[in-house]
Design a protein around this motif. Structure first.
Motif, mmCIF file in Angstrom:
data_model
loop_
_atom_site.group_PDB
_atom_site.id
_atom_site.type_symbol
_atom_site.label_atom_id
_atom_site.label_comp_id
_atom_site.label_asym_id
_atom_site.label_seq_id
_atom_site.Cartn_x
_atom_site.Cartn_y
_atom_site.Cartn_z
ATOM 1 N N ALA A 151 7.209 1.205 6.208
ATOM 2 C CA ALA A 151 7.901 0.795 4.975
ATOM 3 C C ALA A 151 7.033 1.165 3.783
ATOM 4 O O ALA A 151 5.959 0.590 3.597
ATOM 5 N N PRO A 152 7.456 2.151 2.997
ATOM 6 C CA PRO A 152 6.637 2.623 1.869
ATOM 7 C C PRO A 152 6.636 1.632 0.702
ATOM 8 O O PRO A 152 7.279 1.838 -0.320
ATOM 9 N N LEU A 153 5.913 0.532 0.868
ATOM 10 C CA LEU A 153 5.842 -0.487 -0.174
ATOM 11 C C LEU A 153 4.554 -0.327 -0.972
ATOM 12 O O LEU A 153 3.501 -0.037 -0.416
ATOM 13 N N HIS A 154 4.654 -0.522 -2.265
ATOM 14 C CA HIS A 154 3.483 -0.438 -3.133
ATOM 15 C C HIS A 154 2.811 -1.802 -3.260
ATOM 16 O O HIS A 154 3.447 -2.845 -3.102
ATOM 17 N N ALA A 180 4.976 -12.320 13.870
ATOM 18 C CA ALA A 180 5.336 -13.695 13.513
ATOM 19 C C ALA A 180 6.577 -13.756 12.626
ATOM 20 O O ALA A 180 7.027 -14.842 12.268
ATOM 21 N N GLY A 181 7.124 -12.586 12.302
ATOM 22 C CA GLY A 181 8.337 -12.548 11.489
ATOM 23 C C GLY A 181 8.092 -12.795 10.007
ATOM 24 O O GLY A 181 9.022 -13.151 9.275
ATOM 25 N N ARG A 182 6.842 -12.601 9.560
ATOM 26 C CA ARG A 182 6.525 -12.821 8.153
ATOM 27 C C ARG A 182 6.500 -11.505 7.390
ATOM 28 O O ARG A 182 6.151 -10.454 7.945
ATOM 29 N N ARG A 183 6.867 -11.584 6.114
ATOM 30 C CA ARG A 183 6.731 -10.407 5.255
ATOM 31 C C ARG A 183 5.261 -10.238 4.911
ATOM 32 O O ARG A 183 4.488 -11.201 4.883
ATOM 33 N N ILE A 184 4.849 -9.011 4.636
ATOM 34 C CA ILE A 184 3.451 -8.742 4.319
ATOM 35 C C ILE A 184 3.187 -9.150 2.872
ATOM 36 O O ILE A 184 3.780 -8.585 1.949
ATOM 37 N N PRO A 185 2.336 -10.137 2.647
ATOM 38 C CA PRO A 185 2.101 -10.569 1.271
ATOM 39 C C PRO A 185 1.377 -9.496 0.458
ATOM 40 O O PRO A 185 0.586 -8.718 1.002
ATOM 41 N N GLY A 186 1.674 -9.469 -0.833
ATOM 42 C CA GLY A 186 0.983 -8.529 -1.722
ATOM 43 C C GLY A 186 1.597 -7.156 -1.795
ATOM 44 O O GLY A 186 1.041 -6.265 -2.452
ATOM 45 N N ASP A 224 -12.651 -9.174 8.093
ATOM 46 C CA ASP A 224 -13.306 -9.720 9.283
ATOM 47 C C ASP A 224 -13.130 -8.801 10.488
ATOM 48 O O ASP A 224 -14.061 -8.600 11.276
ATOM 49 N N GLN A 225 -11.929 -8.219 10.624
ATOM 50 C CA GLN A 225 -11.647 -7.387 11.796
ATOM 51 C C GLN A 225 -12.002 -5.919 11.580
ATOM 52 O O GLN A 225 -12.057 -5.144 12.532
ATOM 53 N N GLY A 226 -12.207 -5.533 10.338
ATOM 54 C CA GLY A 226 -12.609 -4.160 10.063
ATOM 55 C C GLY A 226 -11.465 -3.173 9.987
ATOM 56 O O GLY A 226 -11.679 -1.985 9.722
ATOM 57 N N THR A 227 -10.259 -3.624 10.208
ATOM 58 C CA THR A 227 -9.080 -2.756 10.130
ATOM 59 C C THR A 227 -7.845 -3.600 9.882
ATOM 60 O O THR A 227 -7.775 -4.761 10.307
ATOM 61 N N ALA A 228 -6.859 -3.002 9.208
ATOM 62 C CA ALA A 228 -5.633 -3.739 8.884
ATOM 63 C C ALA A 228 -4.629 -3.728 10.026
ATOM 64 O O ALA A 228 -3.692 -4.538 10.039
ATOM 65 N N VAL A 229 -4.787 -2.831 10.998
ATOM 66 C CA VAL A 229 -3.754 -2.638 12.030
ATOM 67 C C VAL A 229 -3.419 -3.927 12.787
ATOM 68 O O VAL A 229 -2.256 -4.341 12.839
ATOM 69 N N PRO A 230 -4.380 -4.639 13.402
ATOM 70 C CA PRO A 230 -4.004 -5.847 14.144
ATOM 71 C C PRO A 230 -3.513 -6.969 13.223
ATOM 72 O O PRO A 230 -2.664 -7.772 13.635
ATOM 73 N N VAL A 231 -4.007 -7.024 12.006
ATOM 74 C CA VAL A 231 -3.586 -8.078 11.074
ATOM 75 C C VAL A 231 -2.129 -7.881 10.683
ATOM 76 O O VAL A 231 -1.325 -8.824 10.701
ATOM 77 N N ALA A 234 -7.661 -3.481 0.939
ATOM 78 C CA ALA A 234 -6.320 -3.465 0.346
ATOM 79 C C ALA A 234 -5.657 -2.108 0.548
ATOM 80 O O ALA A 234 -4.457 -2.031 0.859
ATOM 81 N N ARG A 235 -6.418 -1.039 0.384
ATOM 82 C CA ARG A 235 -5.859 0.302 0.591
ATOM 83 C C ARG A 235 -5.460 0.493 2.052
ATOM 84 O O ARG A 235 -4.446 1.143 2.354
ATOM 85 N N ASP A 236 -6.239 -0.087 2.953
ATOM 86 C CA ASP A 236 -5.915 0.004 4.375
ATOM 87 C C ASP A 236 -4.604 -0.734 4.664
ATOM 88 O O ASP A 236 -3.770 -0.254 5.455
ATOM 89 N N ILE A 237 -4.408 -1.884 4.036
ATOM 90 C CA ILE A 237 -3.163 -2.641 4.216
ATOM 91 C C ILE A 237 -1.967 -1.824 3.752
ATOM 92 O O ILE A 237 -0.946 -1.723 4.447
ATOM 93 N N VAL A 238 -2.083 -1.218 2.570
ATOM 94 C CA VAL A 238 -0.975 -0.424 2.022
ATOM 95 C C VAL A 238 -0.696 0.770 2.919
ATOM 96 O O VAL A 238 0.475 1.067 3.247
ATOM 97 N N ALA A 239 -1.751 1.470 3.346
ATOM 98 C CA ALA A 239 -1.568 2.668 4.173
ATOM 99 C C ALA A 239 -0.981 2.315 5.534
ATOM 100 O O ALA A 239 -0.107 3.029 6.058
ATOM 101 N N THR A 240 -1.437 1.227 6.142
ATOM 102 C CA THR A 240 -0.929 0.830 7.461
ATOM 103 C C THR A 240 0.544 0.455 7.389
ATOM 104 O O THR A 240 1.346 0.856 8.248
ATOM 105 N N THR A 241 0.912 -0.295 6.376
ATOM 106 C CA THR A 241 2.312 -0.710 6.222
ATOM 107 C C THR A 241 3.204 0.470 5.879
ATOM 108 O O THR A 241 4.372 0.510 6.282
ATOM 109 N N ALA A 242 2.657 1.446 5.155
ATOM 110 C CA ALA A 242 3.448 2.592 4.710
ATOM 111 C C ALA A 242 3.938 3.450 5.870
ATOM 112 O O ALA A 242 4.858 4.260 5.694
ATOM 113 N N ARG A 243 3.371 3.282 7.041
ATOM 114 C CA ARG A 243 3.847 4.049 8.199
ATOM 115 C C ARG A 243 5.311 3.719 8.505
ATOM 116 O O ARG A 243 6.041 4.551 9.050
#
Length: 418
Positions: A350-353, A300-306, A286-293, A339-348
């Motif tokens: 925490a390098p999680l797969h 909110a103190g939540r772990r990133i699902p997936g 919906d937002q076109g990018t994973a950064v704000p999500v 999904a790739r955007d989520i992984v790449a954004t988080t990897a900055r």
């Protein structure tokens, strides 16, 4: 009259097969399995036809079984249960010694389930349920409120199926396998249909698809669903599987054991995780990018699902297979990119797969399925694994999984409360 203890120098007392089975807490057939594996020796007395066993050897095996059945490390490590079903090591997992991802790539869900239950491959096997059983389960599920979760529907269908089965307390291998082969297709048939068709047959994945979305499936999309079911059929002693084994250890019937697994599965840290990833994925689209999500999730103190898995240092092998298959589904491309955007954004930071929950979310979000669809797929798939574990547990000593509580309350005796 009580048996006399052998005096020093006299031959050790021999046990019958029945006595040996009772002492070990197993079936007589399992006693002979111990003999075939070299864990017990047997002999026939002169003039006798039945096998006998050395009492000391049997007692030593019983002690060893008690130590190995459930144990903790000296440092208070995790619960450990002997199993021949699934092995997870070095970012791979195996069903009865065979690479699970290769099995899922080459065989249907039904075939993988049979392999898990019996150790035999049965090409073309189909799972069907009697109309009477399906009718009872459907009536029970149809009586539930519209907002009922898929796991609740499956649990009610399981209970209804149990009530319809007068042989549910037969825990023999053949009877439990019969339950498995009827229960799983019944669970699928009991779910509300999203798209009507004249016939409700074919492979289980085809039948399940109609309960997840009203969109017509492509062959590639059906292959993703069937492979997901096969990949998710078991994953060693996950929380729900441990609940199943505890129930089976108390000799609960297979329906009750599956119901225990479904109860645990509904937790947000287990089967419902893919739903959280699904909703996050829709926000990214919906937002076109994973950064704000991602920022909102972390704020909110939540772990990133997936993302991430405690059993895999690298990539979750189940996710790797499903992402590869999703490349062949054109409608999945936007969700795959998200999904790739989520992984790449988080990897900055925490390098999680990506794990299988994110792969399921890509599938469900791109095929017009609700956020709960991943949980449904997970529950249907894992039912086969739960029954495999229940079967294995029925062959062990009853109530062997009885950990001791570490009491940290007030030291007794305390005065009676006023």
């Amino acid at each position: 009259m009580r048996d006399q203890q052998p005096s020093p120098g006299s031959p050790a007392r021999r046990l019958s097969t029945k006595e040996t089975a009772e002492l070990l807490g197993v079936k007589p057939e399992t006693v002979y399995a111990y003999v075939s594996r070299g864990q017990l020796s047997s002999r026939r007395e002169p003039g006798g036809r039945a096998s006998t066993f050395d009492a000391g050897e049997v007692e030593a095996l019983a002690r060893r079984n008690r130590r190995e059945a459930v144990g903790t490390s000296g440092s208070g490590g995790d619960l450990s249960v002997r199993t021949r079903i699934t092995l997870i090591e070095k970012d791979r997992y195996f069903f009865r010694g065979v690479d699970a991802t290769e099995l899922a790539a080459r065989h249907s869900y039904e075939e993988v389930a049979e392999w898990l239950w019996t150790g035999r491959m049965t090409p073309g096997v189909a799972l069907t349920a009697p109309e009477a059983t399906v009718a009872v389960a459907r009536r029970a599920v149809d009586a539930l409120p519209e907002h009922t979760s898929p796991t609740d529907r499956l649990r009610v269908a399981t209970i209804a199926s149990a009530a319809e089965d007068p042989l549910r307390f037969d825990l023999s291998e053949d009877a439990v396998l019969g339950t498995a082969r009827v229960l799983i297709p019944t669970l699928v048939a009991a779910l509300p249909v999203q798209r009507e068709r004249r016939h409700d047959d074919g492979p289980l994945a085809h039948r399940l698809w109609r309960r997840l979305t009203g969109i017509d499936p492509s062959d590639a999309a059906l292959r993703v669903l069937d492979t997901a079911l096969a990949l998710l059929v078991d994953h060693d002693l996950a929380a729900s599987t441990l609940a199943v084994r505890l129930a089976a250890s108390a000799r609960a019937h297979a329906y009750a054991a599956v119901s225990a697994g479904l109860g645990v599965l509904e937790g947000p840290l287990h089967g419902a995780s893919s739903g959280l990833a699904h909703r996050m994925l829709l926000d990214v689209l919906d937002q076109g990018t994973a950064v704000p999500v991602i920022a909102d999730e972390l704020r909110a103190g939540r772990r990133i699902p997936g993302l991430g898995h405690r059993l895999y240092q690298g990539e979750d092998p189940r996710a790797r297979v499903l992402f590869g298959l999703l490349e062949e589904v054109p409608r999945a491309e936007p969700a795959l990119l998200a999904a790739r955007d989520i992984v790449a954004t988080t990897a900055r930071h925490a390098p999680l797969h990506a794990n299988v929950d994110l792969a399921l979310a890509v599938f469900t979000a791109s095929c017009g399925m609700p956020a709960t669809a991943g949980e449904t797929i997970f529950a249907v798939a894992r039912t086969a694994g739960w029954i495999a574990h229940a079967l294995e547990e029925y062959g062990e000593r009853p109530l062997r999984m009885r950990p001791s509580g570490h009491y940290i309350g007030p030291k007794p005796p305390q005065p009676l409360p006023e």
